[in-house]
Scaffold this motif. Structure first.
Motif, PDB file in Angstrom:
ATOM      1  N   LYS A  65     -56.579 -22.404  23.610  1.00  0.00           N
ATOM      2  CA  LYS A  65     -55.803 -21.847  24.725  1.00  0.00           C
ATOM      3  C   LYS A  65     -54.662 -21.024  24.134  1.00  0.00           C
ATOM      4  O   LYS A  65     -53.595 -21.533  23.829  1.00  0.00           O
ATOM      5  N   LEU A  90     -58.259 -13.375  23.184  1.00  0.00           N
ATOM      6  CA  LEU A  90     -59.146 -13.910  24.215  1.00  0.00           C
ATOM      7  C   LEU A  90     -60.602 -13.968  23.767  1.00  0.00           C
ATOM      8  O   LEU A  90     -61.315 -14.911  24.094  1.00  0.00           O
ATOM      9  N   TYR A 108     -54.079 -16.443  26.975  1.00  0.00           N
ATOM     10  CA  TYR A 108     -54.912 -17.120  27.974  1.00  0.00           C
ATOM     11  C   TYR A 108     -54.078 -17.943  28.955  1.00  0.00           C
ATOM     12  O   TYR A 108     -54.410 -18.014  30.152  1.00  0.00           O
ATOM     13  N   THR A 165     -61.928 -19.068  24.606  1.00  0.00           N
ATOM     14  CA  THR A 165     -60.950 -19.758  25.442  1.00  0.00           C
ATOM     15  C   THR A 165     -61.263 -21.241  25.613  1.00  0.00           C
ATOM     16  O   THR A 165     -60.373 -22.025  25.968  1.00  0.00           O
TER      17      THR A 165
END
Length: 571
Positions: A80, A50, A84, A76
């Motif tokens: 992705k 992340l 996430y 993010t």
């Protein structure tokens, strides 16, 4: 010649001047930082699926000056990741982002901290702290006949300065000054061939404070006397534009000044007893009335057993209100506002009794508490009457208990906690002036945590189970004459959602150092909701706009299985 008093005095200052808590950044943002000058450079960096982060502790002048800096930034908006995706599905469900597969959304966050520690003399300590954080979401969706765009930004900036000075081994004084700023900025744009609509929501808080107090302390007792000044500037606005007309749905701008004095007396004997008495007086600029806040804490020890009890009164003049029909994005719908002529100062009384037992590798702790809150507003009490936007003043009663048990073995630790919560609200215009459960009530929560260490391996598990959140079940009726929808409920918040439970697990490995001064490396793997149990954790009702309105029901599901990888380096 040898002077034992000087040696003892030096040790006293070193011990006490570095035992004060870390720096405070504002009253809306609290962080803890290093409270003493560091003389050796150290730091670290790491990443997971992340964000990436780093920190460093940098000595500048030996025993006099050092700084600590840290930063974190998500990626993010660039990638992705598998971590996430389930998180975004959980957050954005029942919103335009989840409903539009062809739309694009960019979300990122960052935060950074800086702490400067200065010790110009043996008796002085100066600390400067700064913090900045930002969350930003940009979502857009374009089709052949319309364009939608949501932009949401929340950011906070805070500074604090603290000076601690010891006059001698018994007298000291402390001065704290801070400023923090919070901004919420949300806008929505909808363009079609026939119309153009735009909505804007803003919320700004500027909080400034100055505090100074003197303390006398010896082996048996201490006395603190201080004064505090705070200035809160709060404003918010809800605006909409439809068919060329600008409409201000709601707005407010207030400046709240608070003048406070406080006195605390403490009597204690190590490993025997402790008694603390305090009194605080607040004067808010919106009222000529003085609000007194008494404080009492009693503690008694018998070998491994400790019993304590406390009472305190608190007042609050800056609160939050909920706005849930203005934004179909349904994110960040709580805004800060200052108390004014429409809202009275919130007053709360807290009663608490607790006990603990510690012997060898066992630790038990239990606590019972009761809280009464007056002058709460329906928008900020955990309940929103979706068919009536009028503001209701009421009261809240909360009873709760907690139990904590911990056991340590050679390489293994385990602890179990249980929480019981029963919170009820009452408003004159709701439920026939009868108490009803707050919809944030979760009556029973049980958590079991284990931690195992073996050589360079660290493994942990966390299992959580709780009763479902309280909800209101009722019937929505649509009158034939075209009047607004009516809601018929026999009793508010009388039912509950299903039981929720989840198992999390993590495993970490620390690589062997080549030398004592070599960096250390760690790699970790974790999974939230290991057996992928999903259920409804919240239910929300929304009303469609217009004369011929309807009620829509939205269920929110819990987070699914979510894996994550991490890597860290320390030097």
């Amino acid at each position: 010649a040898f002077n034992p008093y000087v040696i003892d005095e030096v040790d006293f200052y070193k011990k006490n001047i570095n035992s004060k808590y870390g720096g405070r950044v504002g009253s809306l943002i609290d962080i803890k930082t290093d409270s003493e000058v560091v003389n050796q450079f150290s730091g670290g960096a790491g990443t997971n699926l992340l964000h990436a982060d780093a920190f460093a502790k940098i000595p500048l002048i030996a025993n006099k000056l050092s700084i600590t800096a840290s930063g974190r930034r998500s990626f993010t908006d660039l990638w992705k990741s598998p971590t996430y995706k389930p998180l975004s599905e959980r957050v954005f469900q029942n919103s335009r982002i989840a409903d539009n597969d062809q739309g694009t959304d960019d979300f990122f966050f960052y935060d950074a901290t800086l702490s400067v520690n200065v010790q110009p003399s043996l008796k002085d300590k100066i600390q400067l702290n700064a913090l900045a954080s930002k969350n930003e979401l940009d979502f857009s969706n374009r089709t052949s006949d319309e364009f939608q765009k949501d932009e949401l930004t929340t950011q906070s900036v805070g500074y604090s300065l603290k000076w601690l000075h010891y006059w001698n081994t018994k007298w000291n004084h402390e001065i704290n000054a801070y400023n923090s700023r919070y901004l919420l900025d949300y806008s929505f744009l909808l363009d079609t061939e026939s119309e153009s609509n735009a909505n804007v929501r803003t919320n700004f808080v500027n909080d400034t404070g100055l505090e100074t107090f003197f303390q006398y302390k010896n082996k048996l007792q201490s006395v603190s006397l201080g004064i505090q000044y705070t200035n809160n500037k709060v404003r918010y606005a809800f605006e909409t534009q439809e068919s060329g007309f600008d409409i201000r749905l709601d707005n407010d701008s207030n400046e709240l000044k608070t003048y406070s004095t406080f006195l605390t007396y403490e009597l204690r004997k190590e490993n025997n007893y402790k008694l603390s008495l305090g009194l605080r007086s607040n004067n808010y600029s919106i009222s000529n009335q003085h609000f007194f806040e008494p404080r009492l804490y009693i503690e008694k020890k018998w070998n491994a057993f400790t019993l304590n009890a406390s009472y305190n009164r608190q007042t609050q003049a800056v609160t939050q209100i909920r706005e849930s029909e203005f934004s179909t994005l349904s994110l960040e719908n709580l805004v800060w506002r200052a108390t004014d002529d429409e809202f009275e100062v919130i007053m709360a009384d807290h009663y608490n009794i607790g006990a603990s037992f510690k012997q060898r590798k066992w630790f038990f702790e239990t606590e019972l508490y009761y809280k009464e809150v007056e002058n709460i507003v329906a928008f900020s009490s955990g309940f929103l009457n979706i068919l009536n936007s009028s503001r209701s003043i009421g009261e809240s009663r909360t009873f709760g208990s907690e139990l904590f048990v911990k056991r340590r073995f050679k390489n293994f630790e385990s602890w179990l906690s249980y929480t019981f919560l029963n919170q009820k609200n009452r408003f004159e215009s709701l439920n026939n002036n009868r108490f009803f459960k707050s919809n944030i009530t979760i009556n029973h929560t049980l958590k079991w945590v284990t931690l195992f260490r073996w050589k360079r391996w660290h493994a942990s598990t966390s299992w959580l189970i709780h009763s479902g959140k309280t909800i209101t079940e009722g019937t929505f009726n649509k009158p034939e004459d075209g009047a607004p929808v009516e809601f018929d409920a026999t009793e508010l918040t009388s039912n509950s959602l299903p039981i929720y439970h989840r198992l999390d697990a993590s495993l970490k490995y620390k690589f062997k150092q080549k030398t004592v001064k070599s960096p250390t490396y760690e790699v970790g793997f974790s999974v939230q909701n290991l057996y992928n149990f999903r259920t409804t954790i919240n239910r929300e009702f929304r009303i469609t706009p217009g004369v011929d309105n309807q009620v829509l029901t939205f269920d929110y599901a819990s987070l699914g299985i979510t894996p994550n990888l991490s890597f860290r380096i320390h030097w």
